[in-house]
Design an enzyme around this catalytic site. Structure first.
Site, PDB file in Angstrom:
ATOM      1  N   TYR A 239      25.812   4.757 -35.356  1.00 30.19           N
ATOM      2  CA  TYR A 239      25.643   3.534 -36.139  1.00 30.19           C
ATOM      3  C   TYR A 239      25.749   2.311 -35.240  1.00 30.19           C
ATOM      4  O   TYR A 239      26.154   2.400 -34.078  1.00 30.19           O
ATOM      5  CB  TYR A 239      26.681   3.472 -37.265  1.00 30.19           C
ATOM      6  CG  TYR A 239      28.084   3.132 -36.810  1.00 30.19           C
ATOM      7  CD1 TYR A 239      28.865   4.057 -36.124  1.00 30.19           C
ATOM      8  CD2 TYR A 239      28.639   1.877 -37.062  1.00 30.19           C
ATOM      9  CE1 TYR A 239      30.152   3.740 -35.708  1.00 30.19           C
ATOM     10  CE2 TYR A 239      29.928   1.558 -36.658  1.00 30.19           C
ATOM     11  CZ  TYR A 239      30.674   2.490 -35.982  1.00 30.19           C
ATOM     12  OH  TYR A 239      31.946   2.180 -35.560  1.00 30.19           O
TER      13      TYR A 239
ATOM     14  N   ARG B  16      22.193  -0.143 -27.164  1.00 25.83           N
ATOM     15  CA  ARG B  16      23.332   0.777 -27.312  1.00 25.83           C
ATOM     16  C   ARG B  16      23.007   1.882 -28.313  1.00 25.83           C
ATOM     17  O   ARG B  16      23.378   3.041 -28.110  1.00 25.83           O
ATOM     18  CB  ARG B  16      24.590   0.012 -27.742  1.00 25.83           C
ATOM     19  CG  ARG B  16      25.837   0.885 -27.745  1.00 25.83           C
ATOM     20  CD  ARG B  16      27.092   0.095 -27.976  1.00 25.83           C
ATOM     21  NE  ARG B  16      27.120  -0.520 -29.293  1.00 25.83           N
ATOM     22  CZ  ARG B  16      28.075  -1.333 -29.721  1.00 25.83           C
ATOM     23  NH1 ARG B  16      29.092  -1.651 -28.929  1.00 25.83           N
ATOM     24  NH2 ARG B  16      28.045  -1.846 -30.924  1.00 25.83           N
TER      25      ARG B  16
ATOM     26  N   ARG C  90      22.996  23.735 -44.086  1.00 25.61           N
ATOM     27  CA  ARG C  90      24.234  23.554 -43.318  1.00 25.61           C
ATOM     28  C   ARG C  90      24.432  24.673 -42.304  1.00 25.61           C
ATOM     29  O   ARG C  90      24.608  25.833 -42.669  1.00 25.61           O
ATOM     30  CB  ARG C  90      25.446  23.474 -44.249  1.00 25.61           C
ATOM     31  CG  ARG C  90      26.711  23.084 -43.482  1.00 25.61           C
ATOM     32  CD  ARG C  90      27.948  23.040 -44.360  1.00 25.61           C
ATOM     33  NE  ARG C  90      29.100  22.633 -43.562  1.00 25.61           N
ATOM     34  CZ  ARG C  90      29.779  23.466 -42.758  1.00 25.61           C
ATOM     35  NH1 ARG C  90      29.432  24.728 -42.671  1.00 25.61           N
ATOM     36  NH2 ARG C  90      30.787  23.020 -42.024  1.00 25.61           N
TER      37      ARG C  90
ATOM     38  N   HIS D 107      25.889  24.790 -37.916  1.00 22.55           N
ATOM     39  CA  HIS D 107      26.351  23.888 -36.864  1.00 22.55           C
ATOM     40  C   HIS D 107      25.289  23.496 -35.819  1.00 22.55           C
ATOM     41  O   HIS D 107      25.191  22.324 -35.477  1.00 22.55           O
ATOM     42  CB  HIS D 107      27.583  24.473 -36.174  1.00 22.55           C
ATOM     43  CG  HIS D 107      28.821  24.418 -37.027  1.00 22.55           C
ATOM     44  ND1 HIS D 107      28.955  25.127 -38.201  1.00 22.55           N
ATOM     45  CD2 HIS D 107      29.967  23.726 -36.884  1.00 22.55           C
ATOM     46  CE1 HIS D 107      30.135  24.877 -38.744  1.00 22.55           C
ATOM     47  NE2 HIS D 107      30.773  24.024 -37.967  1.00 22.55           N
TER      48      HIS D 107
ATOM     49  N   LYS E 285      28.636   5.624 -30.018  1.00 24.29           N
ATOM     50  CA  LYS E 285      29.047   4.977 -31.273  1.00 24.29           C
ATOM     51  C   LYS E 285      28.707   5.902 -32.445  1.00 24.29           C
ATOM     52  O   LYS E 285      27.761   5.660 -33.206  1.00 24.29           O
ATOM     53  CB  LYS E 285      28.370   3.607 -31.404  1.00 24.29           C
ATOM     54  CG  LYS E 285      29.062   2.705 -32.424  1.00 24.29           C
ATOM     55  CD  LYS E 285      28.685   1.261 -32.206  1.00 24.29           C
ATOM     56  CE  LYS E 285      29.189   0.361 -33.306  1.00 24.29           C
ATOM     57  NZ  LYS E 285      30.618   0.419 -33.533  1.00 24.29           N
TER      58      LYS E 285
ATOM     59  N   GLU F  53      41.707   0.975 -26.663  1.00 24.30           N
ATOM     60  CA  GLU F  53      41.002  -0.058 -27.443  1.00 24.30           C
ATOM     61  C   GLU F  53      41.539  -0.023 -28.862  1.00 24.30           C
ATOM     62  O   GLU F  53      42.401   0.799 -29.196  1.00 24.30           O
ATOM     63  CB  GLU F  53      39.486   0.187 -27.428  1.00 24.30           C
ATOM     64  CG  GLU F  53      39.079   1.466 -28.112  1.00 24.30           C
ATOM     65  CD  GLU F  53      37.577   1.729 -28.093  1.00 24.30           C
ATOM     66  OE1 GLU F  53      36.785   0.779 -28.098  1.00 24.30           O
ATOM     67  OE2 GLU F  53      37.210   2.921 -28.080  1.00 24.30           O
TER      68      GLU F  53
ATOM     69  N   LEU G  43      34.589   2.260 -26.283  1.00 21.62           N
ATOM     70  CA  LEU G  43      33.224   1.851 -26.591  1.00 21.62           C
ATOM     71  C   LEU G  43      32.918   0.574 -25.808  1.00 21.62           C
ATOM     72  O   LEU G  43      33.761  -0.327 -25.754  1.00 21.62           O
ATOM     73  CB  LEU G  43      33.087   1.572 -28.096  1.00 21.62           C
ATOM     74  CG  LEU G  43      31.688   1.163 -28.521  1.00 21.62           C
ATOM     75  CD1 LEU G  43      30.758   2.373 -28.568  1.00 21.62           C
ATOM     76  CD2 LEU G  43      31.703   0.469 -29.877  1.00 21.62           C
TER      77      LEU G  43
END
Ligand code: PMP
Length: 286
Positions: A33, A52, A100, A102, A149, A182, A207
């Protein structure tokens, strides 16, 4: 006014904005995101956010859903449809919908894209900045790829809730050597007794915040000495100033770390100056 969300190619009323139960973001946190600030109707640092995003997608081997230009159009259109002048636009890209299992889906599954936007009253943030915020420290318990991210934010959620429970606004993760990494959703900074800015290098373990990058450039431009090195909680408690940075908090002074008052308990002048000058360094999109 009703809110509108962009979901996989369509603009839909927020109340009806839905993703599939087998979206891999929902089941595996298999997605990334970006949060981009909207200032006076303009996107802030769009180029860096898009770069990014591209890096995060590449690291996770998720296909780019569309060109940066097309994504930029969707961001703007979502901001426009929600009539946001000041606030944020949120963009999420997941590996898409598949049975579903993995491993990555074998078929050519298109990534799923969601964009939302919402207004934030700039006066609220200004008020917090006037008083400064409190942070608590919590043990670092995240995976070692926090440079990506990803939407996998459970430790960040728990840390932030611990902060709320303690009456603070942010939590700083601290590694096993006592160094601050952070915040749960911010980068962490201190100003030492000689007026030098200190923040952890962004090579790994944190990040690389877009706001962090802009503030590094701004400090250099303004002749403020900056040292990119890890700092300990002990150093932070004795610092002249402390602050956090993020696209929504900008430069936000910290006046308390756990039970230690920072400086004279008021927001510091360097943090104040960097906050004031932020938009003279950030990229403001047309
Ligand atoms: N660290 C973490 C863990 C974050 O979630 C964020 C906010 N996205 C930041 C730092 C600050 O990044 P940015 O300046 O790009 O908002």
């Amino acid at each position: 006014m009703s809110r509108i969300a962009y979901v996989n190619g369509r603009y839909v009323p927020h109340a009806y904005a839905q993703v599939h139960v087998e979206d891999r973001g929902y089941q595996f946190s298999d997605g990334v995101y970006e949060v981009c600030e909207v200032h006076d109707g303009h996107l802030v640092d769009e180029t860096r956010h898009m770069a990014r995003l591209g890096r995060s997608l590449k690291e996770l081997r998720i296909r780019e859903p569309m060109s940066a230009k097309a994504l930029g159009h969707v961001l703007r259109e979502t901001v426009r449809r929600n009539r946001v002048r000041n606030g944020l636009v949120y963009l999420q890209v997941t590996r898409g919908v598949a049975k579903r299992d993995h491993p990555f889906p074998k078929d050519d599954v298109p990534p799923a894209v969601v964009v939302t936007a919402r207004a934030i009253d700039p006066k609220k943030s200004a008020k917090s900045a006037e008083n400064g915020i409190s942070v608590i420290t919590v043990p670092e318990n995240r995976w070692d790829r926090v440079d990506i991210k990803s939407v996998s934010l459970l430790p960040n959620v728990l840390a932030r809730q611990a902060a709320e429970d303690a009456g603070a606004s942010e939590a700083w993760f601290v590694d096993t050597d006592g160094y601050v990494t952070e915040g749960s959703a911010t980068n962490a900074w201190i100003v030492d007794q000689d007026g030098r800015l200190i923040t952890r290098p962004a090579e790994f373990g944190i990040l690389r915040g877009i706001t962090r990058t802009v503030v590094v450039d701004l400090a250099a431009r303004e002749g403020v000495e900056i040292v990119e090195r890890p700092f300990t909680v002990e150093e932070a408690r004795k610092a002249r100033e402390a602050f956090v940075t993020s696209a929504t908090k900008l430069v936000m002074p910290v006046v308390k770390i756990d039970d230690a008052v920072i400086g004279n308990g008021k927001p510091g002048s360097i943090a104040g100056k960097l906050r004031e000058l932020f938009y003279t360094q950030a990229e403001i999109a047309p």
